[in-house]
Structure formats: structure tokens, C-alpha cells
Design an enzyme around this catalytic site. Structure first.
Site, PDB file in Angstrom:
ATOM      1  N   THR A 121       0.812  -1.215   0.000  1.00  0.00           N
ATOM      2  CA  THR A 121       0.000   0.000   0.000  1.00  0.00           C
ATOM      3  C   THR A 121       0.846   1.267   0.000  1.00  0.00           C
ATOM      4  O   THR A 121       1.969   1.272   0.538  1.00  0.00           O
ATOM      5  CB  THR A 121      -0.915   0.014   1.250  1.00  0.00           C
ATOM      6  OG1 THR A 121      -1.495   1.321   1.379  1.00  0.00           O
ATOM      7  CG2 THR A 121      -0.156  -0.289   2.526  1.00  0.00           C
ATOM      8  N   TYR A 145      -1.299   0.326  10.323  1.00  0.00           N
ATOM      9  CA  TYR A 145      -1.663  -0.359   9.084  1.00  0.00           C
ATOM     10  C   TYR A 145      -0.485  -0.313   8.090  1.00  0.00           C
ATOM     11  O   TYR A 145      -0.041  -1.352   7.587  1.00  0.00           O
ATOM     12  CB  TYR A 145      -2.911   0.307   8.474  1.00  0.00           C
ATOM     13  CG  TYR A 145      -3.173  -0.123   7.052  1.00  0.00           C
ATOM     14  CD1 TYR A 145      -3.539  -1.427   6.764  1.00  0.00           C
ATOM     15  CD2 TYR A 145      -3.035   0.780   5.994  1.00  0.00           C
ATOM     16  CE1 TYR A 145      -3.761  -1.827   5.462  1.00  0.00           C
ATOM     17  CE2 TYR A 145      -3.265   0.383   4.692  1.00  0.00           C
ATOM     18  CZ  TYR A 145      -3.619  -0.919   4.422  1.00  0.00           C
ATOM     19  OH  TYR A 145      -3.826  -1.320   3.131  1.00  0.00           O
TER      20      TYR A 145
HETATM   21  C1  UD1 Z   1      -6.752   4.902   1.014  1.00  0.00           C
HETATM   22  C2  UD1 Z   1      -6.607   3.544   1.640  1.00  0.00           C
HETATM   23  C3  UD1 Z   1      -5.238   3.359   2.210  1.00  0.00           C
HETATM   24  C4  UD1 Z   1      -4.191   3.648   1.154  1.00  0.00           C
HETATM   25  C5  UD1 Z   1      -4.414   5.015   0.564  1.00  0.00           C
HETATM   26  C6  UD1 Z   1      -3.431   5.205  -0.568  1.00  0.00           C
HETATM   27  C7  UD1 Z   1      -8.492   2.429   2.621  1.00  0.00           C
HETATM   28  C8  UD1 Z   1      -9.419   2.306   3.794  1.00  0.00           C
HETATM   29  N1  UD1 Z   1      -7.580   3.385   2.690  1.00  0.00           N
HETATM   30  O1  UD1 Z   1      -6.690   5.882   2.053  1.00  0.00           O
HETATM   31  O2  UD1 Z   1      -5.083   2.046   2.646  1.00  0.00           O
HETATM   32  O3  UD1 Z   1      -2.933   3.605   1.718  1.00  0.00           O
HETATM   33  O4  UD1 Z   1      -5.741   5.095   0.055  1.00  0.00           O
HETATM   34  O5  UD1 Z   1      -3.593   6.426  -1.222  1.00  0.00           O
HETATM   35  O6  UD1 Z   1      -8.561   1.709   1.665  1.00  0.00           O
HETATM   36  N2  UD1 Z   1     -12.704  11.731   2.322  1.00  0.00           N
HETATM   37  C9  UD1 Z   1     -13.732  12.627   2.564  1.00  0.00           C
HETATM   38  N3  UD1 Z   1     -14.928  12.138   3.031  1.00  0.00           N
HETATM   39  C10 UD1 Z   1     -15.138  10.798   3.263  1.00  0.00           C
HETATM   40  C11 UD1 Z   1     -14.100   9.895   3.013  1.00  0.00           C
HETATM   41  C12 UD1 Z   1     -12.893  10.388   2.538  1.00  0.00           C
HETATM   42  O7  UD1 Z   1     -13.563  13.839   2.374  1.00  0.00           O
HETATM   43  O8  UD1 Z   1     -16.237  10.427   3.703  1.00  0.00           O
HETATM   44  C13 UD1 Z   1     -11.429  12.228   1.762  1.00  0.00           C
HETATM   45  C14 UD1 Z   1     -10.203  11.921   2.594  1.00  0.00           C
HETATM   46  O9  UD1 Z   1      -9.961  12.940   3.535  1.00  0.00           O
HETATM   47  C15 UD1 Z   1      -9.126  11.836   1.499  1.00  0.00           C
HETATM   48  C16 UD1 Z   1      -9.885  11.250   0.300  1.00  0.00           C
HETATM   49  O10 UD1 Z   1     -11.252  11.566   0.537  1.00  0.00           O
HETATM   50  O11 UD1 Z   1      -8.675  13.120   1.134  1.00  0.00           O
HETATM   51  C17 UD1 Z   1      -9.732   9.748   0.160  1.00  0.00           C
HETATM   52  O12 UD1 Z   1     -10.022   9.124   1.409  1.00  0.00           O
HETATM   53  P1  UD1 Z   1     -10.266   7.541   1.546  1.00  0.00           P
HETATM   54  O13 UD1 Z   1     -11.129   7.084   0.457  1.00  0.00           O
HETATM   55  O14 UD1 Z   1     -10.680   7.293   2.956  1.00  0.00           O
HETATM   56  O15 UD1 Z   1      -8.821   6.923   1.267  1.00  0.00           O
HETATM   57  P2  UD1 Z   1      -7.390   7.294   1.930  1.00  0.00           P
HETATM   58  O16 UD1 Z   1      -7.515   7.809   3.293  1.00  0.00           O
HETATM   59  O17 UD1 Z   1      -6.657   8.154   0.934  1.00  0.00           O
END
Ligand code: UD1
Length: 337
Positions: A121, A145
Site C-alpha cells: 500500500t 496499518y
Molecule cells: C486509502 C486507503 C489506504 C491507502 C491510501 C493510498 C483504505 C481504507 N484506505 O486511504 O489504505 O494507503 O488510500 O492512497 O482503503 N474523504 C472525505 N470524506 C469521506 C471519506 C474520505 O472527504 O467520507 C477524503 C479523505 O480525507 C481523502 C480522500 O477523501 O482526502 C480519500 O479518502 P479515503 O477514500 O478514505 O482513502 P485514503 O484515506 O486516501
């Protein structure tokens, strides 16, 4: 392909593992699956794929599967993936992702399986100082993780130097989307990934989507990520297998992403565009541990493998995620009936 051994997929009933099973199957590889069904689903594995319910650290079970199925390679997806949970319960992560991987690798060596492909990852980089992130960017995980996966990378490097086994560790960026034929998709209950949350909101399964932070150092202030379609990622695993067979002296650490990023707002705009809806957005504060921007440098994988991403278009990723989310509703109804 020269050999016709069987590929053992650990975690093959989970999100990414089930797509790897489909990709291998589509490429003509015999496949077998081991999964403990803690987060995976039995229905996610095609009926004609031999399925073993069990623990990857069960040496006797791995030995039995290797013999029964003529296993020549292992693709290892089984593990835990929720970053905040890893902070609250680090020992679960060091057990599921590091200790059990160690046992699995030991069984792989004991049973003379020559090739190993590992689901790593971008979280192993922590908050990288540079973007795009290269494979030689220092790996400084900021949560258990990422550390638990990095420990397995180190084990593989050391074990491959000492034994007849080569490996490919693929460092995934943000995996999204679903099989274009809707044979599988992200089915985790309570998943927190942005696109999953957004398609759930679009289908009325949630009231709104939280935007975690609008003051990041990015063009629109929201976090930027390199979203990679799960089927392109699965295809990279099949190519990794070909590469490991073609040159058993070579192992690989490779980023898996498209080398471009989209902000949270751009992802939500895409969902609005594809659905013709306006999902409710709730501006919230930053989530702990989120970097501003995480984009892969994918030069290495593009150089080494004949990898031709087919689904990099964001609207297509959203379309597939949405189609799967609809189908998942039907499956869940059937299962509970
Ligand atoms: C994900 C992976 C992680 C990996 C990373 C690599 C999972 C659970 N996490 O993390 O293992 O190392 O990609 O790039 O698979 N966000 C919102 N609202 C939400 C959810 C997310 O604004 O409800 C934003 C987050 O702040 C972030 C982006 O969307 O900026 C992506 O978030 P998310 O989909 O949770 O993935 P990562 O945290 O990037």
C-alpha cells in the site's frame, strides 16, 4: 504462459482479491481461494473456483492446498485495511497483516512455491515529502496499518534473498470502482472510502457525504488522491505473475496508480454528473493523518510490465462503482431473505 499451475489467492472473497480471481480466471489461470470470511463473502468467489475457508497462518492447511491444487504462486490479499482501526488496535494489524503473513511465507517456502505477489500500500510511504511518489521515496508509515504492510515487504525481501522464491509487492494507491461486468465490487459493510460513501449517498443509503478538510494545499483545498480502478489493479497482478515466471531472479516493488489525482470535490462532482443528482455535501474539519495529495509515479510499472490501464476515466470508475452498489442492494436482499 508456460506453466499451468494453480494460483492460490488469499483473501479471494474480499474486494481486491475477488477482482484478482476474476482477472486470473479471465486470463485462463487455474485459481484456488483461501479466505476466513471475516470481511469477505463466499458469494464473491465464482462457483467453479476451489474454495477453502480457513486461516492463512494454518501451515497444515496451506500444505494441503498446495498439494491438492498444484499451487505454483500465491497472491496474498488477506488482511485488515482500516487505518483508524489500526491506530486503536495495532496488535490486530500486526497479527493479521504481519504475523500471519510471516506464517504464510514460511509455508510457501516449506512447500517450495516459487512465486509470491503481495498486496502492499501507498500507506507505507506515510506523508511523503514529494508527489508524485516514487518507489525509492522513503517509507515512513504514520499508522500501524502502513507499518504492518511494510514489515511484510521487508520479510519478503529478506526471504527471497535466502530462498528460491521471487516476489512482487504492489503498492496500491486509492483503489476504487468495480468489475465492469458487475461480477464483484466493494461490498464491505461500513466502508469509509470516499467513492463508496459517495455512491451510497447517491442511492439514498446515506444522507450526505462529509468533506474532510477544505484548507489543504491543493487547487480547491480538498485532498487529492490517485484513484485506480480495481480491474486495472487486478490486471497488474496477472502481469506481475507473468514477470515473476519469466525471470525468477527478479523481484519487484512497484507503485500501482495512474500518476494523476482528483480532489474530493472532483470525485463528488463526477458522482453528481454520472447520476444526475446533487448529493448533500457537509464540510467538516480535517481527518487526522490525511496528506494533502498522494499521487503515484507509475513510471516503473509502466516500464517493466506491458500494463495498459483501461479504466482511468473518473466517470467510468464512478459508473462501475454505482452499478455495483445497485447490484449489491439486490444481493444483500437475497442473502437476508
Ligand atoms: C486509502 C486507503 C489506504 C491507502 C491510501 C493510498 C483504505 C481504507 N484506505 O486511504 O489504505 O494507503 O488510500 O492512497 O482503503 N474523504 C472525505 N470524506 C469521506 C471519506 C474520505 O472527504 O467520507 C477524503 C479523505 O480525507 C481523502 C480522500 O477523501 O482526502 C480519500 O479518502 P479515503 O477514500 O478514505 O482513502 P485514503 O484515506 O486516501
Amino acid at each position: 504462459m508456460s506453466d499451468r499451475f494453480t494460483v492460490l489467492v488469499t483473501g479471494g472473497a474480499g474486494y481486491i482479491g475477488s477482482h484478482a480471481v476474476l482477472a486470473l480466471h479471465d486470463a485462463g489461470w487455474p485459481v484456488a481461494v483461501i479466505d476466513n470470511l471475516v470481511t469477505g463473502f463466499r458469494w464473491a468467489v465464482p462457483d467453479d473456483v476451489p474454495f477453502y475457508e480457513g486461516n492463512i497462518a494454518d501451515a497444515a492447511l496451506i500444505a494441503k492446498i498446495v498439494t491438492e491444487q498444484n499451487i505454483g504462486a500465491v497472491m496474498h490479499f488477506a488482511g485488515s485495511v482500516v487505518v483508524p482501526e489500526s491506530v486503536e488496535n495495532p496488535l490486530k494489524y500486526y497479527d493479521n497483516n504481519s504475523a500471519r503473513s510471516r506464517s504464510l511465507i514460511e509455508a510457501v517456502i516449506a512447500n517450495k512455491v516459487p512465486h509470491f505477489i503481495f498486496s502492499s500500500t501507498a500507506a507505507t510511504y506515510g506523508i511523503p515529502e514529494v508527489s508524485p511518489v516514487r518507489e525509492d521515496t522513503p517509507q515512513v508509515p504514520i499508522n500501524p496499518y502502513g507499518m504492518s504492510k511494510l514489515m511484510t515487504e521487508h520479510m519478503l525481501r529478506d526471504v527471497s534473498a535466502a530462498h528460491d522464491m521471487n516476489f512482487c509487492a504492489l503498492r496500491y494507491f486509492n483503489v476504487a470502482g468495480a468489475d465492469p461486468q458487475a461480477r464483484s465490487g466493494q461490498s464491505t459493510i461500513g466502508a469509509t472510502h470516499l467513492l463508496k460513501v459517495a455512491v451510497e449517498a447517491a442511492l439514498g443509503k446515506r444522507d450526505s457525504v462529509a468533506i474532510f478538510g477544505t484548507d489543504y494545499d491543493t487547487a480547491d483545498g480538498t485532498g487529492v488522491r490517485d484513484y485506480i480502478h480495481v480491474s486495472d489493479l487486478a490486471a497488474a497482478h496477472v502481469l506481475a505473475l507473468d514477470a515473476l515466471i519469466a525471470d525468477p531472479t527478479q523481484s519487484h516493488f512497484l507503485n500501482c496508480g495512474y500518476g494523476r489525482g482528483f480532489s474530493v470535490l472532483e470525485v463528488l462532482d463526477a458522482v453528481d454528473r454520472v447520476t444526475n443528482l446533487k448529493i448533500n455535501r457537509k464540510m467538516e474539519g480535517r481527518r487526522a493523518g490525511d496528506p494533502d495529495s498522494l499521487i503515484s509515479d507509475n513510471g516503473a510499472i509502466m516500464d517493466r510490465f506491458p500494463w495498459k490501464p483501461q479504466y482511468a476515466d473518473l466517470d467510468q470508475i464512478v459508473t462501475h462503482a454505482l452499478a455495483w452498489e445497485r447490484k449489491l442492494g439486490d444481493i444483500q436482499q437475497e442473502q437476508s431473505a
